[in-house]
Design an enzyme around this catalytic site. Structure first.
Site, PDB file in Angstrom:
ATOM      1  N   SER A 291      72.291   6.807 119.668  1.00 16.65           N
ATOM      2  CA  SER A 291      73.508   7.012 120.454  1.00 16.65           C
ATOM      3  C   SER A 291      73.607   8.473 120.883  1.00 16.65           C
ATOM      4  O   SER A 291      73.112   9.372 120.191  1.00 16.65           O
ATOM      5  CB  SER A 291      74.744   6.659 119.624  1.00 16.65           C
ATOM      6  OG  SER A 291      74.955   7.616 118.610  1.00 16.65           O
ATOM      7  N   ASP A 292      74.238   8.711 122.021  1.00 13.19           N
ATOM      8  CA  ASP A 292      74.657  10.072 122.323  1.00 13.19           C
ATOM      9  C   ASP A 292      75.719  10.436 121.273  1.00 13.19           C
ATOM     10  O   ASP A 292      76.255   9.557 120.577  1.00 13.19           O
ATOM     11  CB  ASP A 292      75.206  10.182 123.749  1.00 13.19           C
ATOM     12  CG  ASP A 292      75.134  11.613 124.276  1.00 13.19           C
ATOM     13  OD1 ASP A 292      75.062  12.560 123.461  1.00 13.19           O
ATOM     14  OD2 ASP A 292      75.161  11.787 125.511  1.00 13.19           O
ATOM     15  N   TRP A 293      76.033  11.697 121.159  1.00 12.50           N
ATOM     16  CA  TRP A 293      76.882  12.183 120.068  1.00 12.50           C
ATOM     17  C   TRP A 293      78.325  11.683 120.225  1.00 12.50           C
ATOM     18  O   TRP A 293      79.031  12.101 121.118  1.00 12.50           O
ATOM     19  CB  TRP A 293      76.784  13.714 120.020  1.00 12.50           C
ATOM     20  CG  TRP A 293      75.671  14.199 119.135  1.00 12.50           C
ATOM     21  CD1 TRP A 293      75.799  15.104 118.130  1.00 12.50           C
ATOM     22  CD2 TRP A 293      74.284  13.832 119.130  1.00 12.50           C
ATOM     23  NE1 TRP A 293      74.584  15.296 117.502  1.00 12.50           N
ATOM     24  CE2 TRP A 293      73.651  14.533 118.081  1.00 12.50           C
ATOM     25  CE3 TRP A 293      73.512  12.942 119.881  1.00 12.50           C
ATOM     26  CZ2 TRP A 293      72.284  14.383 117.788  1.00 12.50           C
ATOM     27  CZ3 TRP A 293      72.154  12.804 119.590  1.00 12.50           C
ATOM     28  CH2 TRP A 293      71.566  13.513 118.560  1.00 12.50           C
ATOM     29  N   GLN A 294      78.694  10.771 119.369  1.00 14.46           N
ATOM     30  CA  GLN A 294      79.995  10.099 119.376  1.00 14.46           C
ATOM     31  C   GLN A 294      80.096   9.025 120.457  1.00 14.46           C
ATOM     32  O   GLN A 294      81.191   8.635 120.855  1.00 14.46           O
ATOM     33  CB  GLN A 294      81.178  11.052 119.581  1.00 14.46           C
ATOM     34  CG  GLN A 294      81.174  12.276 118.691  1.00 14.46           C
ATOM     35  CD  GLN A 294      82.438  13.108 118.820  1.00 14.46           C
ATOM     36  OE1 GLN A 294      83.366  12.949 118.040  1.00 14.46           O
ATOM     37  NE2 GLN A 294      82.482  13.980 119.799  1.00 14.46           N
ATOM     38  N   ALA A 295      78.955   8.528 120.929  1.00 11.79           N
ATOM     39  CA  ALA A 295      78.994   7.493 121.960  1.00 11.79           C
ATOM     40  C   ALA A 295      79.029   6.088 121.363  1.00 11.79           C
ATOM     41  O   ALA A 295      79.075   5.103 122.095  1.00 11.79           O
ATOM     42  CB  ALA A 295      77.798   7.627 122.897  1.00 11.79           C
TER      43      ALA A 295
END
Ligand SMILES: *[C@@H]1O[C@H](CO)[C@@H](O)[C@H](O)[C@H]1NC(C)=O
Ligand SMILES: *[C@@H]1O[C@H](CO)[C@@H](O)[C@H](O)[C@H]1NC(C)=O
Ligand SMILES: *[C@@H]1O[C@H](CO)[C@@H](O)[C@H](O)[C@H]1NC(C)=O
Ligand SMILES: *[C@@H]1O[C@H](CO)[C@@H](O)[C@H](O)[C@H]1NC(C)=O
Ligand SMILES: *[C@@H]1O[C@H](CO)[C@@H](O)[C@H](O)[C@H]1NC(C)=O
Ligand SMILES: *[C@@H]1O[C@H](CO)[C@@H](O)[C@H](O)[C@H]1NC(C)=O
Ligand SMILES: *[C@@H]1O[C@H](CO)[C@@H](O)[C@H](O)[C@H]1NC(C)=O
Ligand SMILES: *[C@@H]1O[C@H](CO)[C@@H](O)[C@H](O)[C@H]1NC(C)=O
Ligand SMILES: *[C@@H]1O[C@H](CO)[C@@H](O)[C@H](O)[C@H]1NC(C)=O
Ligand SMILES: *[C@@H]1O[C@H](CO)[C@@H](O)[C@H](O)[C@H]1NC(C)=O
Length: 884
Positions: A291-295
């Protein structure tokens, strides 16, 4: 199918914005007018096909030894700033595997010292030179490797550059998917040959910064509850946005980062259509999706939809809680995530790990992202475990020379009246503009390059890195002037109007004006630009500066550093402006690179990787700057389809100022002798058959007592994400008030199936159906250097696919050839089946249409002296040979 859609709609209504539910394909309440992403389950398990076989077997041997907790550990980040890298997963101490380190950025090791800042992706794209793209990837990969990084977070194909104002376009390569595809493949090979895993990002349609994350948008004044939905049709997805990711997968990329945005109203990191169906099934991707960061927005749902690793692991930064970790352990134990799915996640992580040559005995990570101090906390999130964390290892080798070379070979000569350039011991050089000089605060004076002070050599955001040094144009040009015995004066304040006027109006002045336009990532706002540019004009009154100087000086040379095109219409054709160069974002050797070109040590050959249009409107597609769906997800319909950049201008018959693929040299070239040879490839065969059943690697106990935190001596770190449970009662251990609730029990059909699944016609191997990569034709042409200087030329092949919905032409081949004065060289390029194909939404496969196809060869998208019909006027021949 309709029944299923209704069922999803019903669940949507039941749970409202069902971020926490087990369904992943609708986060926006059902609304027939909104674009919709259909479900696709189960998540395909990897098979180790092709050259992955050996690494697959190594991974299988390793993963078969793992416990459930160890498997969960490898999928889940330890939390924001929990360890030294921008992301780390848990380790497997029992088997000697240290934590995998995930580190930005696509231009160098972010947050590190004694490492290099390379040119942006967009800049290296302008070289149109596969060798330089590979060399850059290999050099960067080597630096990451030496810092102890396992996964380098690049290269970038999303954004591809739908809108020229897109904040992160510079991180990628070009709005042309073919050029970006080559950039992706060469970068992936280079990075992974150096021994670290590459990460192709951001998957997919991550085309603007505005509204990519609701909390960020609230921060700059827009009250929205969900990320923007980029609404993309199937043809556009395949022929434009997916295309370069297919190249990355074909090149063996080990990881792919899913994006913040939604696609057709389903989040990038839980979109089963795109992750399960398109990426893992159709493209046969063998690595892991992180995942992208916090996605990540859901637990079990994202796992079933195809996410394999959550970054940085916590639900949001520093909550101490995770959608996975303990929750993933529980989800496997309670049956909402199949054990085979968890096995597949871990196989997908460990197979690329071995594939690039990483071992169970890697040296420790020798830097910290969170401080440059030698001694500091290992767990910066909570300031715990003070020890030596920075070893200040110099990993640069001789990369400065490569960066200088790429910077020069990427500089596009857009205008050069009467051979103004190259300069030859000019009597008097006047250098004007803040963009020629240093940032008074130092090259790293603004965190993540989040300002536009001094020369623009790297843009802002997580895609930047810290300079070990930065050669400014002013210092390099002055050194050259001293060597030549020239007079040299520079004025680095754009607003010192009277001093500038007095200087540049003096006799013999060769004036070089440096200007820029910056952009970056949405978490930083610079001069009111929330990542995306607010306009396409130059910053710091650059256009006025150019006009003021050129009104006085008949030999005005303009150098632009920028993250994309700017509007040059007001001044580019001024007769006093004798040369214009686009130097992109060249990285740390900026001044040396531009000096090499201005003085002819490098004969330019770079080509603009995007169009310089007369107006902003000519580009067709633009940024959505205002939410348009109340507090719900802004809806961004990609109604332009595949018509972005030059395809958009061609469609409306708009004449560009400088067309895609354009760039001058200090010599001249002539094109002749176009020949097209059919390779007599065999017919295209759709892939058929079934997969095997999902492998199961090891047993596990269903007794919750076996998953509790280890004894009280366990070195528990606050906020850190672990795979263990805090209670023997599942609901209590989940700490989720909705644990096991009815509305959350809905599981998409087949979500946990491990039965054999049908293969897709367009699939079959990494990159898609292997026959898509068959050579159908070989095209050659002769290029002659007709000038009196040795040089390099970038012949380009464009194709007209001939259909009513096809662009006028599309790039389908190029090379960069070194040709001495008076000599000739042969341009050779292959047309693959995919190059000639369109995506057929009914067949869900690539087809070569009956429309007549034409090949064009020349030096830019508008200068195409050679052309030939592909099938010798017989489309039926084409069809007989190449369609099924
Ligand atoms: C986007 O497309 C949908 C479906 O065609 C349409 O209903 C909607 O109005 C469009 N939204 C905008 C903002 O144009
Ligand atoms: C999970 O990873 C953490 C952090 O590296 C480590 O402390 C812990 O021992 C690991 N747990 C297991 C079961 O290996
Ligand atoms: C923002 O939207 C949410 C959800 O609709 C609402 O509860 C909240 O009151 C809104 N806040 C502001 C400041 O408008
Ligand atoms: C489990 O996930 C839920 C959200 O689905 C979250 O609220 C909860 O804090 C998580 N539990 C743990 C132990 O991290
Ligand atoms: C370029 O050279 C030509 C021929 O010498 C001359 O007529 C013309 O004025 C020159 N243009 C400029 C802008 O100097
Ligand atoms: C550097 O940039 C910041 C942010 O844009 C600006 O406020 C500041 O004035 C600049 N400083 C200098 C010395 O140019
Ligand atoms: C465009 O944006 C830049 C950077 O914010 C700003 O300096 C400039 O004044 C803007 N141009 C116009 C015409 O508003
Ligand atoms: C070009 O420069 C000369 C001064 O050398 C000036 O007189 C003239 O007006 C300038 N031309 C333009 C188009 O700005
Ligand atoms: C788990 O237990 C530890 C030790 O009792 C406590 O400090 C921590 O907050 C708990 N963590 C979670 C995620 O519940
Ligand atoms: C299974 O565990 C997950 C993760 O804690 C939770 O979200 C879900 O509600 C649980 N489902 C059942 C059926 O218990």
């Amino acid at each position: 199918m309709q029944g299923l859609l209704e069922l999803f709609a019903l669940v949507g209504q039941m749970t409202g914005l069902n971020r926490e539910s087990l369904t992943s394909d609708q986060t926006t309440p059902s609304n027939a007018s909104l674009a919709y992403s259909p479900p696709f389950y189960p998540s395909p398990w990897m098979t180790g096909t092709g050259d992955w076989a050996e690494a697959y077997q190594q991974a299988r041997d390793f993963v078969s030894q793992l416990t459930l907790l160890e498997k969960v550990n490898l999928t889940t980040g330890v939390g924001w700033e929990g360890e030294q890298c921008v992301g780390n997963v848990g380790s497997v101490p029992r088997l000697g595997l240290r934590s995998l380190c995930m580190q930005d950025s696509p231009v160098g090791v972010r947050f590190a010292d004694y490492s290099s800042v390379f040119s942006s992706g967009q800049t290296v794209a302008a070289t149109f030179d596969r060798g330089l793209m590979y060399a850059r990837g290999y050099a960067m990969g080597s630096e990451f490797k030496d810092k102890g990084v396992s996964v380098m977070l690049g290269p970038v194909a999303g954004p591809i550059g739908r809108s020229p104002a897109g904040g992160r376009n510079w991180e990628g390569f070009s709005p042309d998917p073919y050029l970006t595809g080559v950039g992706m493949a060469e970068s992936v090979r280079g990075i992974q040959d150096a021994g670290v895993i590459a990460c192709a990002k951001h998957f997919i349609a991550n085309e603007q910064e505005h509204f990519r994350q609701a909390p960020e948008a609230i921060g700059y004044g827009f009250n929205i509850t969900e990320s923007i939905s980029e609404n993309v049709d199937d043809v556009t997805m395949h022929e434009l946005y997916l295309w370069p990711f297919a190249d990355a997968v074909k090149a063996g990329v080990g990881s792919i980062m899913c994006s913040y945005n939604q696609i057709n109203n389903s989040y990038g990191c839980q979109n089963s259509k795109l992750l399960n169906n398109v990426l893992k099934d159709e493209l046969g991707f063998q690595g892991f999706v992180m995942s992208d960061w916090q996605a990540q927005h859901t637990g079990a749902a994202s796992a079933n939809a195809g996410l394999d690793m959550t970054m940085p692991g916590d639900t949001s930064f520093n909550t101490g809680y995770s959608y996975w970790g303990s929750n993933l352990t529980l989800a496997v134990l309670n049956g909402t995530v199949a054990p085979a799915r968890l096995d597949d996640m871990v196989m997908r992580i460990m197979t690329p790990y071995f594939y690039v040559g990483l071992t169970l005995d890697e040296p420790e990570i020798n830097f910290s992202s969170w401080t440059k101090d030698t001694i500091g906390p290992l767990h910066a999130s909570v300031g715990a475990d003070i020890q030596q964390i920075n070893y200040h290892v110099d990993v640069r080798r001789d990369h400065g020379a490569l960066i200088r070379n790429i910077g020069a070979r990427a500089t596009v000569l857009l205008k050069n009246t009467n051979n103004t350039l190259p300069l030859d011991r000019p009597k008097f050089v006047a250098v004007i503009g803040e963009d020629a000089g240093p940032n008074p605060w130092g090259p790293n004076g603004c965190a993540d390059r989040g300002c536009d002070n001094g020369t623009l050599a790297a843009a802002w955001g997580s895609g930047s890195a810290d300079f070990t040094y930065l050669v400014t144009p002013d210092s390099a040009l002055q050194a050259q002037a001293l060597q030549d015995g020239s007079r040299y004066e520079s004025i680095l304040d754009n607003y010192a109007t009277s001093q500038i006027s007095a200087l540049v109006s003096q006799a013999n002045a060769t004036t070089i004006v440096f200007v820029n336009a910056d952009s970056g990532e949405g978490y930083i706002s610079v001069d009111g630009n929330e990542g995306d540019r607010n306009n396409l004009t130059l910053w710091h009154s650059g256009d006025a500066l150019i006009q003021n100087v050129s009104a006085l000086c008949p030999n005005t040379i303009v150098v632009i550093h920028s993250t994309g095109p700017t509007l040059v219409g007001d001044w580019y054709d001024n007769e006093n402006i004798t040369a214009i160069l686009w130097a992109g974002l060249p990285g740390q050797e900026s001044g040396n690179s531009i000096t090499d070109v201005l003085y002819g040590k490098v004969n330019p050959a770079a080509r603009t990787p995007f169009t310089w249009a007369p107006t902003r409107e000519s580009y067709g597609a633009d940024i959505l700057y205002e939410p348009n769906n109340g507090e719900g997800a802004p809806q961004n319909n990609f109604t332009e389809g595949i018509f972005i950049d030059y395809r958009a201008l061609d469609r409306t018959n708009t004449t560009p100022i400088y067309e895609f693929g354009f760039g001058l040299s200090y010599t001249t070239f002539e094109y002749s002798d176009l020949t097209i040879t059919s390779a007599n490839a065999s017919a295209y065969v759709p892939t058929t058959g079934m997969t095997s059943a999902a492998p199961v690697l090891g047993n596990y106990s269903t007794n919750l007592n076996d998953y509790q935190f280890p004894n009280s001596s366990f070195p528990y770190v606050e906020q850190y994400i672990y795979p263990y449970l805090n209670a023997t009662n599942a609901s209590a251990a989940s700490m989720d008030p909705n644990y096991g609730q009815t509305a959350d029990q809905f599981m998409p059909p087949n979500a946990t199936s491990t039965a054999p699944q049908p293969l897709l016609a367009a699939g079959g191997a990494p990159g898609g159906n292997p026959a898509l990569w068959d050579v159908l034709y070989t095209v050659t042409a002769t290029i002659r250097n007709t000038g009196d200087r040795n040089g390099e030329e970038v012949p380009q092949l464009y194709l007209s696919l001939g259909g009513p919905n096809d662009p006028r032409i599309i790039l389908r081949g190029f090379d960069r050839l070194s040709i001495d004065a008076g000599e000739s060289a042969t341009f050779t390029t292959n047309l693959l089946r995919r190059d000639l194909s369109n995506w057929d939404t009914v067949q869900q496969n690539w087809v070569i249409t009956d429309y007549p196809k034409t090949v064009y060869v020349g030096s830019s998208s508008k200068n195409l002296p050679l052309s030939q019909s592909l099938s010798g006027n017989s489309t039926s021949t084409l069809r007989r040979r190449f369609s099924h």
